[in-house]
Scaffold this motif. Sequence first.
Motif, short mmCIF file in Angstrom:
data_model
loop_
_atom_site.label_atom_id
_atom_site.label_comp_id
_atom_site.label_asym_id
_atom_site.label_seq_id
_atom_site.Cartn_x
_atom_site.Cartn_y
_atom_site.Cartn_z
N GLY A 9 0.96 -1.24 0.14
CA GLY A 9 0.05 0.07 -0.05
C GLY A 9 0.89 1.35 0.10
N TYR A 10 2.18 1.19 0.37
CA TYR A 10 3.11 2.38 0.48
C TYR A 10 3.36 2.90 -0.93
N LEU A 11 2.95 1.89 -2.15
CA LEU A 11 3.15 2.33 -3.40
C LEU A 11 2.37 3.79 -3.74
N LYS A 12 1.12 3.85 -3.22
CA LYS A 12 0.46 5.10 -3.37
C LYS A 12 1.00 6.40 -3.09
N TYR A 13 2.07 6.15 -2.14
CA TYR A 13 2.77 7.49 -1.76
C TYR A 13 4.03 7.54 -2.41
N GLY A 14 4.32 6.47 -3.47
CA GLY A 14 5.23 6.50 -4.40
C GLY A 14 6.65 6.01 -3.93
N PHE A 15 6.42 4.85 -3.04
CA PHE A 15 7.68 4.21 -2.43
C PHE A 15 7.57 2.89 -2.88
N VAL A 16 8.81 2.23 -3.09
CA VAL A 16 8.81 0.92 -3.14
C VAL A 16 10.09 0.41 -2.37
N GLN A 17 10.15 -0.92 -2.02
CA GLN A 17 11.03 -1.41 -1.22
C GLN A 17 12.42 -1.81 -2.07
N ILE A 18 13.62 -1.72 -1.44
CA ILE A 18 14.99 -1.92 -1.70
C ILE A 18 15.78 -2.69 -0.74
N GLU A 19 16.53 -3.36 -0.93
CA GLU A 19 17.63 -3.87 0.05
C GLU A 19 18.80 -3.15 0.21
N HIS A 20 19.18 -2.57 1.18
CA HIS A 20 20.44 -1.89 1.48
C HIS A 20 21.31 -2.37 2.86
N ARG A 21 22.37 -2.96 2.39
CA ARG A 21 23.19 -3.62 3.51
C ARG A 21 22.44 -4.77 4.30
N GLY A 22 21.46 -5.40 3.71
CA GLY A 22 20.64 -6.25 4.36
C GLY A 22 19.64 -5.89 5.12
N GLU A 23 19.31 -4.74 4.82
CA GLU A 23 18.03 -4.02 5.43
C GLU A 23 16.91 -3.62 4.43
N VAL A 24 15.71 -3.77 4.62
CA VAL A 24 14.78 -3.47 3.87
C VAL A 24 14.33 -2.21 4.01
N VAL A 25 14.51 -1.27 3.00
CA VAL A 25 14.00 0.30 3.11
C VAL A 25 13.20 0.62 1.89
N SER A 26 12.73 2.00 2.35
CA SER A 26 11.93 2.27 1.14
C SER A 26 12.68 3.39 0.24
N GLN A 27 12.15 3.44 -1.07
CA GLN A 27 12.68 4.31 -2.08
C GLN A 27 11.83 4.95 -3.08
N CYS A 28 12.07 6.41 -2.75
CA CYS A 28 10.75 7.14 -3.53
C CYS A 28 11.10 7.18 -4.94
N LEU A 29 10.25 6.87 -5.76
CA LEU A 29 10.23 6.61 -7.33
C LEU A 29 10.43 8.19 -7.93
N VAL A 30 10.03 9.22 -7.25
CA VAL A 30 10.44 10.46 -7.92
C VAL A 30 11.67 10.83 -7.64
N CYS A 31 12.43 11.01 -6.70
CA CYS A 31 13.61 11.47 -6.50
C CYS A 31 14.64 10.51 -6.35
N MET A 32 14.29 8.98 -6.14
CA MET A 32 15.20 8.07 -5.96
C MET A 32 15.90 8.16 -4.67
N LYS A 33 15.27 9.05 -3.62
CA LYS A 33 15.99 9.07 -2.33
C LYS A 33 15.59 7.92 -1.63
N THR A 34 16.39 7.23 -0.57
CA THR A 34 16.03 6.10 0.31
C THR A 34 15.82 6.87 1.76
N LEU A 35 14.80 6.24 2.21
CA LEU A 35 14.46 6.44 3.68
C LEU A 35 14.94 5.26 4.59
N SER A 36 15.25 5.51 5.74
CA SER A 36 15.77 4.39 6.76
C SER A 36 14.32 3.47 6.91
N ASN A 37 14.86 2.11 7.69
CA ASN A 37 13.58 1.36 8.04
C ASN A 37 12.82 2.04 8.94
N SER A 38 13.25 2.65 9.71
CA SER A 38 12.11 3.46 10.78
C SER A 38 11.43 4.29 10.18
#
Length: 314
Positions: A9-38
């Motif tokens: 459901g987070y896709l409606k906010y423009g975010f998908v999941q990616i793996e960074h250093r073994g941790e699942v984080v969210s990535q903005c599809l507009v600016c490609m910025k990643t946010l922490s897991n928290s």
Amino acid sequence: MSKRKYDTGYLKYGFVQIEHRGEVVSQCLVCMKTLSNSAMKPSLLKRHLETNHPTKKDQDLSYFQRLGEKAKQQRIDKTGAVYQSSSGNVKASFEVSLLVAQNMNAHTIAESLIMPAAKILIRNVIGVEAEAKLSSVSLSNNTVKRRIEEMSIDIADQVVAAVRSSKYGFAIQLVNRITVKSDLQATTKGVDIFNVLNDFFKRNELEWGKLVGCTTDGAPAMLGRKSGFQAHVKAVSPNVIFVHCFIHRFALCAKVLPPNLLACLYRVVKMVNAVKTSALNTRLFKLLCEDLGSQHTCLLYYTEVRWLFRSNAT
């Protein structure tokens, strides 16, 4: 601290999941910025979208799904950022494609003229090494076509999103019957035109109740009180105000022009018809325009039936 899990459901906010250093984080599809897991909370993801990309906050789910598909096709490194070189190449490809579309040139001009010209300029002004970098910019016929289509879809999505979120309703204009008929399969009755528009409304989640005005031409299929397009629209949205095409008013004004202006208009019409009624004159006129370096080489034929072309001819 327990790790948060990504929800589709987070896709409606423009975010998908990616793996960074073994941790699942969210990535903005507009600016490609990643946010922490928290930060993987609906409230935080929504705030990022509304704060950093306010023009995208009203986009529907299908828009972000398309961005997600594009992101899969791009090279993403472990930090979730697109390689700068790849990003620059894609941006250059889109901007050149936009120029091709704005100038209404054939898609092949990018690969056959723009790219060779750019390489010549870069090679002579900056150097051979810089010229080699241009080879990674895709400007093929198919690529330019796809870029233009993607930009068109994006513009349509923005317009539809703005219409959908309007607090005061919206109005539509159906004047060019050729455009309307292009979506019809057989007959062009009022109900057929209404069905095409109704399908568009359903597909884009637009409400008939928010339609406040509609401008149409004077065709019976449009204005018929019983079976015309107007009657079908009134059945689902009784408060819609129908307005006759304003171009018709210009046509009526043209018929009562002052004698000096009317004489000039008729003289132009006579010259246009003299060219268009003869195949030889038409070819000679085209050659004349080409010799003069004119961008346009043909005239629109004027008759009383096709009165709209009068303004174009003058």
